[in-house]
Enzyme design. Structure first.
Site, short mmCIF file in Angstrom:
data_model
loop_
_atom_site.label_atom_id
_atom_site.label_comp_id
_atom_site.label_asym_id
_atom_site.label_seq_id
_atom_site.Cartn_x
_atom_site.Cartn_y
_atom_site.Cartn_z
N TYR A 100 50.71 59.18 45.87
CA TYR A 100 49.65 58.54 45.99
C TYR A 100 49.60 56.79 46.82
O TYR A 100 50.67 56.52 45.56
CB TYR A 100 48.71 58.54 45.78
CG TYR A 100 47.50 58.04 45.96
CD1 TYR A 100 46.18 57.80 46.64
CD2 TYR A 100 46.86 56.86 44.58
CE1 TYR A 100 45.14 57.89 47.22
CE2 TYR A 100 46.03 56.80 44.87
CZ TYR A 100 45.06 56.55 46.13
OH TYR A 100 43.83 56.06 45.92
N ASP A 108 52.21 64.70 38.46
CA ASP A 108 50.65 64.70 39.05
C ASP A 108 50.19 65.90 39.81
O ASP A 108 50.55 66.23 40.69
CB ASP A 108 49.77 63.34 39.81
CG ASP A 108 48.88 63.26 40.45
OD1 ASP A 108 48.28 63.86 40.79
OD2 ASP A 108 48.74 61.75 40.08
N ARG A 110 34.20 52.75 23.51
CA ARG A 110 35.98 52.99 24.64
C ARG A 110 36.82 53.56 23.48
O ARG A 110 37.78 53.93 24.10
CB ARG A 110 36.31 51.04 24.60
CG ARG A 110 37.31 50.92 24.63
CD ARG A 110 37.36 49.42 26.02
NE ARG A 110 36.93 48.61 24.54
CZ ARG A 110 37.66 47.95 23.73
NH1 ARG A 110 38.76 48.58 23.06
NH2 ARG A 110 36.81 46.56 23.39
N1 LCS Z 1 46.71 60.61 42.48
C1 LCS Z 1 47.04 61.29 43.37
C2 LCS Z 1 47.61 62.99 44.42
C3 LCS Z 1 45.95 61.10 44.36
O1 LCS Z 1 45.78 61.81 45.69
C4 LCS Z 1 44.78 60.00 44.01
C5 LCS Z 1 43.47 59.31 44.92
C6 LCS Z 1 45.30 59.36 42.51
C7 LCS Z 1 45.93 60.20 41.60
C8 LCS Z 1 44.18 58.80 42.12
O2 LCS Z 1 42.98 58.79 41.38
P1 LCS Z 1 41.31 58.06 41.83
O3 LCS Z 1 41.82 56.80 41.02
O4 LCS Z 1 41.23 57.71 42.56
O5 LCS Z 1 40.98 58.85 40.81
N2 LCS Z 1 43.33 59.96 46.05
C9 LCS Z 1 43.30 59.64 47.23
C10 LCS Z 1 43.71 59.98 48.35
O6 LCS Z 1 44.42 60.72 48.39
N3 LCS Z 1 42.37 59.37 49.15
O7 LCS Z 1 41.62 58.59 48.37
C11 LCS Z 1 41.98 58.36 46.79
#
Ligand code: LCS
Length: 394
Positions: free
Chosen positions: A110, A182, A57
């Site tokens: 998101y 992001d 971890r």
């Molecule tokens: N940031 C963005 C811009 C994302 O599109 C997503 C996930 C995340 C963070 C989070 O990432 P994860 O924890 O899933 O790796 N976006 C998704 C989407 O647009 N459809 O399904 C997941």
């Protein structure tokens, strides 16, 4: 070692040499803990007097290689890998903010990031102002003494609005507020926010960085002191770490990032132009179209327009559903950045956590469809979209 060109860096930069066996590929150090030669050595590792691994971890050699690679690709001092994109977002935010602090965030984000900011941050006494993040005056109007973070995605998920990184960085630099971007939709192959002065870059590595739809992962890229703080506080104590095997899958994905992004971009441009010419399509949101708000940033901030498209049909919600259900090649799935073309309906899927009015104000209409254009032949993707549109015309 760092090379001059990104194409070489995605393959070589940050690689940790296997001096014992000379393995070309990074070994997967599938271990939960590391053995100390002596009690004194264990103590020295814990106190920081001696460098070395302790416990999974707190760090792992395979995960470390991914971090080194990503820091080089994003042009930051260091990086921390996380167990998901949300792990990257939450580990960053809770390292930077405490109760009584204020954050400015984009009104479109998101869905889970929005939920984290609007619910959990509020519960913890962190105030968040959601604004039109393209509007400099709107941002400056909500700046407060206690503003610590400005947070945005660009392009924004799901409406593809592009945010001017120079503008965000300038506000951060003149006010001392930490800027977080992001970069999931672009990847460092197309956009490097640190080069514009952004402080922290987060990613869902689940998407383009990995690119094969077989891992959930995240990355935070920033200066060394912040990464160290994140690792020693939120990441260590809240535990959103990445497994060695998943880190290895992302490293494998990275080696073809530049090639995949080229094809995603070429295909998306063709698909966007096809959709824009279709009478049944009301509007297409894609930075590679001259009609798009972010078109002027392609070539300056973004190397190319990317592989993500949003669009709306001329029709009712049931027409949208019928169109999506008639597709054969394009897969109905959330996520993005995979070899397969994926299609989803944000209002009922990724962004269903918004209340409907706030969602509408954030530019996410009920008829918005989001397409992650894959690596198939563009003609086949277009043929599938065409046959589904034909079915709606009948
Ligand atoms: N940031 C963005 C811009 C994302 O599109 C997503 C996930 C995340 C963070 C989070 O990432 P994860 O924890 O899933 O790796 N976006 C998704 C989407 O647009 N459809 O399904 C997941």
């Amino acid at each position: 070692m760092k090379w001059k060109n990104l194409e070489t860096n995605t393959i070589h930069a940050g690689k940790i040499l296997d001096e014992q066996f000379g393995a070309l590929n990074t070994p997967i150090y599938q271990t939960s803990t590391h053995v100390f030669e002596s009690t004194a050595q264990g103590g020295a590792r814990f106190s920081g007097d001696e460098q070395g691994y302790i416990y999974g971890r707190l760090g792992n050699p395979t995960v470390r290689e991914l971090e080194r690679r990503m820091a080089i690709l994003e042009g930051t001092e260091d990086a921390a890998a996380t167990g998901s994109g949300m792990g990257a977002v939450s580990s960053t935010i809770f390292a930077l903010l405490k109760s009584g602090d204020h954050m400015i965030a984009s009104s479109a984000l998101y869905g889970c990031t929005y939920a984290l900011f609007s619910n959990k941050c509020k519960d913890l006494g962190i105030e968040v102002s959601f604004v039109d993040i393209c509007n400099e005056t709107a941002i400056r109007n909500v700046l407060q003494e206690n503003t610590r973070v400005i947070y945005a995605e660009t392009p924004l998920n799901p409406n593809m609005i592009c945010v001017d990184l120079n503008m965000i960085a300038k506000i951060g630099q003149t006010t001392g507020v930490t800027t977080v971007i992001d970069n999931t939709f672009m990847s460092p192959a197309l956009q490097q926010p640190a080069a514009f002065g952004i402080d922290v870059i987060v990613h869902s590595a689940t998407k383009y960085l990995n690119g094969h739809g077989d891992v959930i992962a995240g990355i935070i890229c920033a200066k060394e002191s912040l990464i160290s703080e994140i690792k020693m506080t939120t990441l260590k104590n809240m535990g959103a770490i990445l497994s060695p095997h998943d880190a290895w899958l992302v490293i494998r994905g990275l080696k073809t990032l530049h090639l995949r992004m080229e094809r995603h971009c070429e295909n998306a441009q063709q698909v966007a132009e096809f959709l824009e010419a279709e009478p049944l399509v009301k509007v297409v949101y894609f930075p590679g179209l001259i009609s798009h708000q972010g078109y002027s940033l392609v070539g300056s901030q973004m190397k190319a327009a990317g592989g993500m498209i949003a669009f709306e049909l001329n029709g009712s919600f049931s027409d949208t559903v019928h169109f999506m259900d008639t597709l054969e090649l394009c897969k109905r799935a959330v996520s993005l950045g995979d070899a397969e073309t994926l299609i989803q309906h944000p209002a009922s899927m990724t962004h269903s956590g918004y209340d409907p009015e706030t969602r509408r104000q954030a530019g996410i209409s009920d008829s918005l469809i989001r397409l992650s254009v894959g690596l198939e032949h563009a003609d086949d993707i277009i043929a599938d979209l065409h046959q589904a549109l034909e079915a709606c015309r009948n």
